[in-house]
Design a protein around this motif. Structure first.
Motif, PDB file in Angstrom:
ATOM      1  N   ARG A   1       0.909  -1.270  -0.204  1.00 21.20           N
ATOM      2  CA  ARG A   1      -0.078  -0.255   0.096  1.00 21.20           C
ATOM      3  C   ARG A   1       0.876   1.166   0.047  1.00 21.20           C
TER       4      ARG A   1
ATOM      5  N   LEU B   1       0.462  -2.026   4.875  1.00 22.30           N
ATOM      6  CA  LEU B   1      -0.179  -3.255   4.452  1.00 22.30           C
ATOM      7  C   LEU B   1       0.459  -3.707   3.075  1.00 22.30           C
TER       8      LEU B   1
ATOM      9  N   ALA C   1      -0.561  -6.565  -0.116  1.00 21.76           N
ATOM     10  CA  ALA C   1      -1.519  -7.647  -0.692  1.00 21.76           C
ATOM     11  C   ALA C   1      -0.990  -8.524  -1.481  1.00 21.76           C
TER      12      ALA C   1
ATOM     13  N   ILE D   1      -4.284 -10.231   2.516  1.00 19.24           N
ATOM     14  CA  ILE D   1      -3.781  -8.830   3.128  1.00 19.24           C
ATOM     15  C   ILE D   1      -2.965  -9.313   4.199  1.00 19.24           C
TER      16      ILE D   1
ATOM     17  N   ASP E   1      -0.037  -7.864   7.292  1.00 17.46           N
ATOM     18  CA  ASP E   1       0.302  -6.654   7.916  1.00 17.46           C
ATOM     19  C   ASP E   1       1.627  -6.908   8.251  1.00 17.46           C
TER      20      ASP E   1
ATOM     21  N   TRP F   1      -2.502  -2.042  -5.184  1.00 18.15           N
ATOM     22  CA  TRP F   1      -3.115  -0.929  -4.326  1.00 18.15           C
ATOM     23  C   TRP F   1      -3.373   0.119  -4.912  1.00 18.15           C
TER      24      TRP F   1
ATOM     25  N   GLN G   1     -10.569  -2.857   1.429  1.00 23.71           N
ATOM     26  CA  GLN G   1      -9.889  -3.730   2.419  1.00 23.71           C
ATOM     27  C   GLN G   1     -10.422  -3.868   3.580  1.00 23.71           C
TER      28      GLN G   1
END
Length: 320
Positions: A171, A176, A178, A188, A190, A218, A243
């Motif tokens: 992102r 984040l 993906a 997704i 973290d 993103w 998201q």
């Protein structure tokens, strides 16, 4: 009464640049492209190096205009440029090695994965941090973050996936990540979570057909992402997701059948997504604003004089 919102670029048109602005007779294969404010980067014909071409020197590209970025033992699989710094390039090869060049000179190379790499990208907000991915088995993959300014002995963060990986995207704020998978889903992740814990923050349903290639991107720093893939009937498909609620896509589209998925490119300033396919001769752009009247509606297209080998968006700082 609420009025429908329309993208102000819905009537924009495009045309290919004149031939004198092309880069011709490249000593490179037509498979992939990266670009920054000073150079565009293509893979050499042998595949073990990159060729850097000065953006200001269009026309026939000779040896004086093209600089070779050597240093990869295996065939280069993916490469990318730093978002906020020119002449900083990273690549991952078929042996899992990540290499970095600065001003066309090799800076470092290290073994990031035990198998062939898939993608490599610079972190969008933290200098010296790279993300790379590889498949560790037929149904498993890994994504790693590396702080190349401190140590390349071990990643600062690593996440495993239960399905093979096709692509990943960070992102715009870097908080984040993906990852699109061979199962037709998108996970997704973290990176702020400790490495020993489960970093999965959510997973989309299998909107795209399992076992066929997928892509994810993103929408800048926004909580929206675009996935592309194929349907069971091999139709090219794209979906726009929120998201915060991954139960179903906000919008989707389908195009005529093909063997390859669309590659999405996103312009945050205009909220336009460009959909490109290797081997195709058309570039399409769609409305990627979830609040618009028709998200993912095609707003225009342009036909190119030859098939597409690679695509990238020129940084806005380079526009005149």
């Amino acid at each position: 009464m609420r009025l429908a919102k329309f993208n102000k670029f819905r009537n924009a048109v495009a045309s290919p640049a004149p031939r004198e602005a092309w880069y011709s007779e490249l000593a490179a294969d037509a498979d992939g492209l990266a670009i920054d404010g000073r150079s565009l980067y293509v893979r050499s014909q042998g595949g073990n190096s990159l060729v850097a071409i000065d953006i200001d020197c269009s026309g026939k590209v000779d040896d004086a205009q093209a600089g070779v970025l050597p240093g990869s033992a295996g065939k280069i699989v993916d490469w990318s440029t730093a978002q906020h710094e020119d002449c900083l390039v990273a690549a991952v090869d078929s042996q899992g090695t990540v290499a970095v060049w600065k001003d066309h000179m090799p800076v470092l190379a290290f073994r990031a994965h035990s198998s062939a790499g898939i993608n490599v990208n610079f972190h969008p907000t933290v200098a010296g941090v790279l993300a790379s991915s590889a498949n560790t088995g037929s149904n498993s993959g890994e994504v790693c973050l590396w702080n190349v300014e401190t140590s390349t002995e071990a990643p600062v963060w690593r996440a495993d996936t239960s399905s093979g990986l096709d692509s990943f995207s960070l992102r715009g704020d870097g908080q984040l990540l993906a990852a699109s998978t061979r199962a037709g889903t998108c996970a997704i992740l973290d990176p702020r979570m400790p490495a020993a814990s489960d970093s999965t923050a959510g997973t989309t349903p299998a909107f795209h057909a399992p076992g066929r290639p997928t892509r994810v991107l993103w929408a800048g720093e926004k909580p929206f992402l675009i996935t592309t893939g194929l349907t069971k009937m091999r139709e090219r498909s794209a979906a726009l997701w929120d998201q915060r609620n991954l139960a179903q896509p906000l919008a989707s589209l389908r195009l005529q059948p093909s063997a390859k998925p669309l590659v999405p490119l996103y312009d945050e300033d205009t909220c336009l997504a460009y959909l490109v396919e290797k081997g195709d001769i058309s570039v399409r752009w769609v409305d990627a604003d979830p609040s618009s009247a028709s998200p993912l509606a095609q707003l225009g297209s342009v036909v190119l004089p030859s098939p597409i080998g690679g695509s990238a968006l020129l940084p806005k700082r380079r526009l005149r």
